[in-house]
Scaffold this motif. Structure first.
Motif, PDB file in Angstrom:
ATOM      1  N   UNK A 203      -9.552  15.728   4.314  1.00 57.60           N
ATOM      2  CA  UNK A 203      -8.621  15.350   5.368  1.00 57.60           C
ATOM      3  C   UNK A 203      -7.586  16.455   5.503  1.00 57.60           C
TER       4      UNK A 203
ATOM      5  N   UNK B  22      -6.525   3.871  -4.369  1.00 52.99           N
ATOM      6  CA  UNK B  22      -6.247   3.282  -3.069  1.00 52.99           C
ATOM      7  C   UNK B  22      -6.593   4.236  -1.942  1.00 52.99           C
TER       8      UNK B  22
ATOM      9  N   UNK C  37      -4.174  13.839  15.536  1.00 51.06           N
ATOM     10  CA  UNK C  37      -4.443  14.708  14.392  1.00 51.06           C
ATOM     11  C   UNK C  37      -5.633  15.610  14.701  1.00 51.06           C
TER      12      UNK C  37
ATOM     13  N   UNK D  88       0.760   8.789   1.664  1.00 47.79           N
ATOM     14  CA  UNK D  88      -0.263   9.735   2.122  1.00 47.79           C
ATOM     15  C   UNK D  88      -0.087  10.031   3.609  1.00 47.79           C
ATOM     16  N   UNK D  89       0.226   8.988   4.378  1.00 46.72           N
ATOM     17  CA  UNK D  89       0.395   9.195   5.812  1.00 46.72           C
ATOM     18  C   UNK D  89       1.619  10.056   6.093  1.00 46.72           C
TER      19      UNK D  89
ATOM     20  N   UNK E 136       0.848  -1.186   0.000  1.00 45.70           N
ATOM     21  CA  UNK E 136       0.000   0.000   0.000  1.00 45.70           C
ATOM     22  C   UNK E 136       0.880   1.230   0.000  1.00 45.70           C
ATOM     23  N   UNK E 137       1.774   1.265  -0.934  1.00 47.34           N
ATOM     24  CA  UNK E 137       2.722   2.365  -1.037  1.00 47.34           C
ATOM     25  C   UNK E 137       2.035   3.724  -0.976  1.00 47.34           C
ATOM     26  N   UNK E 138       1.004   3.848  -1.776  1.00 49.68           N
ATOM     27  CA  UNK E 138       0.318   5.135  -1.869  1.00 49.68           C
ATOM     28  C   UNK E 138      -0.177   5.588  -0.508  1.00 49.68           C
ATOM     29  N   UNK E 139      -0.710   4.640   0.238  1.00 53.06           N
ATOM     30  CA  UNK E 139      -1.228   4.967   1.559  1.00 53.06           C
ATOM     31  C   UNK E 139      -0.107   5.386   2.489  1.00 53.06           C
ATOM     32  N   UNK E 140       0.978   4.641   2.450  1.00 54.52           N
ATOM     33  CA  UNK E 140       2.126   4.999   3.281  1.00 54.52           C
ATOM     34  C   UNK E 140       2.551   6.425   2.983  1.00 54.52           C
TER      35      UNK E 140
ATOM     36  N   UNK F   1      -0.565  15.093  -6.467  1.00 54.55           N
ATOM     37  CA  UNK F   1      -1.724  14.233  -6.681  1.00 54.55           C
ATOM     38  C   UNK F   1      -2.296  13.735  -5.348  1.00 54.55           C
TER      39      UNK F   1
ATOM     40  N   UNK G 238      -0.292   2.394  10.802  1.00 51.59           N
ATOM     41  CA  UNK G 238      -0.019   3.814  10.998  1.00 51.59           C
ATOM     42  C   UNK G 238      -0.827   4.396  12.157  1.00 51.59           C
TER      43      UNK G 238
ATOM     44  N   UNK H 140     -13.104  10.309  -6.209  1.00 54.34           N
ATOM     45  CA  UNK H 140     -12.553  11.534  -6.741  1.00 54.34           C
ATOM     46  C   UNK H 140     -11.734  11.228  -7.983  1.00 54.34           C
TER      47      UNK H 140
ATOM     48  N   UNK I  77       0.588  17.837   9.626  1.00 48.39           N
ATOM     49  CA  UNK I  77       0.247  17.957  11.048  1.00 48.39           C
ATOM     50  C   UNK I  77       1.387  18.623  11.821  1.00 48.39           C
TER      51      UNK I  77
ATOM     52  N   UNK J 253       0.422  13.484   5.535  1.00 48.92           N
ATOM     53  CA  UNK J 253      -0.461  13.914   6.625  1.00 48.92           C
ATOM     54  C   UNK J 253       0.362  14.319   7.834  1.00 48.92           C
ATOM     55  N   UNK J 254       1.366  13.491   8.133  1.00 42.90           N
ATOM     56  CA  UNK J 254       2.231  13.776   9.270  1.00 42.90           C
ATOM     57  C   UNK J 254       2.954  15.095   9.111  1.00 42.90           C
TER      58      UNK J 254
ATOM     59  N   UNK K 102      -6.007  14.718  -3.585  1.00 42.00           N
ATOM     60  CA  UNK K 102      -6.991  13.732  -3.165  1.00 42.00           C
ATOM     61  C   UNK K 102      -7.361  13.941  -1.700  1.00 42.00           C
ATOM     62  N   UNK K 103      -6.361  14.153  -0.879  1.00 34.14           N
ATOM     63  CA  UNK K 103      -6.629  14.354   0.545  1.00 34.14           C
ATOM     64  C   UNK K 103      -7.485  15.601   0.754  1.00 34.14           C
TER      65      UNK K 103
END
Lengths: 256, 256
Positions: free
Chosen positions: A61, B14, B80, A18-19, A12-16, A51, B59, B8, A26, A22-23, A55-56
């Motif tokens: 988010x 993902x 967060x 994204x986090x 889940x590279x994309x998710x990693x 990109x 995460x 979106x 934050x 996010x971090x 999306x976020x």
DNA sequence: TCATAAAATCTCACATTATGAAAAACAACT
DNA sequence: AGTTGTTTTTCATAATGTGAGATTTTATGA
């Protein structure tokens, strides 16, 4: 970033990624963070970064300040947060404790948690007399290493991780009176011996603090509970006594 | 899910899916949501779902209850959230207003926001006398359509979206005394005419409420500010007067 | 005001990453 | 112990996400 659970890479590279973003947002704080900053700090390609951020933002988010062209945490994040606070996590478990301690002592007390290199205020109760605190209200933060609330957590991490964090924060310490990496290391050592962290007016003149770590999972100090008091109110033994109160309450919280 | 900004599809499938799952977990509430539920409700393949959830848990955006084999919002989410609350969003903008209103009237007041089909309590100040409220403390929620705080928002959405939400919530209304979809529709109509939502003891006997929507972006009612009062304290004109107070404060908040 | 630089956004050929059917492992009943 | 339902892993396949670069937009300076 912490060196730890980056690149979980369970597919889940994309998710990693994204986090990571996010971090960074934050951490960026009230001023917001720009795309350029984010690409630089994350090491991600600009296009990719852009990109993901879009999306976020689409999902609220994150929010985008079109004027200043920067990103902050979004409305949905605040809502999720409110909901999360209600679940069976630290916040709700500490809620009663906070109120009870506040009634017992009349002093300002707060619950801190670790986020990357920072220590964030999750909840607090204001004391009878208003005292200036390092973090300010809920959501406020300081670099890990600054203040007893953060030292209490830092002191009980692995030595590797401690060093890693201190190194990462080293320049930020300068903003806090005469704080240095070495002083942080000394405070850590003292805190380990003592079992809890204290500060007697070293960061804000006239303001003292005591903090005890919370090992929510029994191993990692992910949070801490602490007092902020006027040094003037200190009598010999006050800090020890306050540490005891915190210990008791935390014990009650941890075993269910 | 809301018909709106799902998929979106700016090239981050993902992530979109992860947000769907986060939402479902957030909606799931205090009991937690199981993998099976999540696959069913999201329509995602079990394996995909599982992989995404694992990553989110890694995460700490989600947490897994190994005992009950279910998922909840995680610690990082709470953190967060605390940070987000500090940024220049609704919460911090309303903070002063909440405190001021509380001082002016002495009554219980809360800030609600919309999350999918629910109305979530983001912040509140308790009044001098303790009154039972629908949502309880911060993070608590009710289906959109229940209570003036949620009607105030629902009433000013597009008619399509209103219907969509009402349909989605229809079975949940049964839990609130004699509430029905038709009654919600009637309340919406009245609220549109009046400009604010009221309830006089219809949901909780003896408890009344007034709420005014907040159009944070000038168009969409994403939040609302409202009172909860004892019916006994009502005198003719109280509700109108309270609505005025709310209007004033919201006006001050919205234009900066 | 226009020129120049810098940052943000878009495009598209390419291959890495995510997908989901199916099988294996694990719990929970009966 | 047997049966069913749920969770986890595997792996060949292709769809998704990637990133170099081209393009547009915004900021800065002369």
């Amino acid at each position: 970033m912490t060196k730890s659970p980056q690149s979980s890479s369970g597919g889940a590279q994309l998710l990693d990624r994204a986090v990571i973003l996010l971090d960074l947002v934050a951490d960026g704080g009230v001023n917001g963070v720009t795309l350029k900053d984010l690409t630089a700090r994350s090491g991600l390609n600009t296009a990719t970064c852009h990109r993901i951020l879009n999306t976020l933002v689409g999902h609220k988010l994150l929010a985008r300040d079109d004027k200043k062209r920067c990103y902050r945490l979004g409305a949905r994040m605040a809502i999720y947060g409110a909901r999360a606070a209600r679940g069976p996590g630290i916040i709700s478990r500490c809620e009663v404790a906070l109120t009870r301690i506040r009634r017992r002592t009349g002093d300002t007390i707060h619950l801190m948690a670790r986020l990357n290199h920072d220590s964030v205020c999750l909840d607090r109760r204001d004391g009878e007399c208003v005292v200036p605190t390092l973090t300010g209200s809920i959501g406020g933060s300081v670099p890990l290493g600054v203040g007893p609330g953060s030292i209490a957590m830092l002191a009980f991490l692995d030595e590797d991780e401690q060093e890693f964090i201190i190194r990462a924060n080293i320049e930020r310490y300068a903003a806090y009176r005469d704080l240095t990496a070495d002083k942080v290391r000394r405070l850590i050592a003292e805190t380990r011996d003592r079992g809890y962290a204290i500060d007697v007016g070293e960061l804000i003149p006239g303001i003292a603090g005591v903090s005890v770590p919370i090992f929510s999972d029994g191993v990692t100090p992910n949070a801490s509970l602490g007092f902020t008091i006027l040094s003037a109110k200190l009598t010999p033994g006050t800090l020890e006594q306050y540490a005891m109160i915190l210990r008791e309450e935390i014990a009650a919280i941890v075993d269910q």
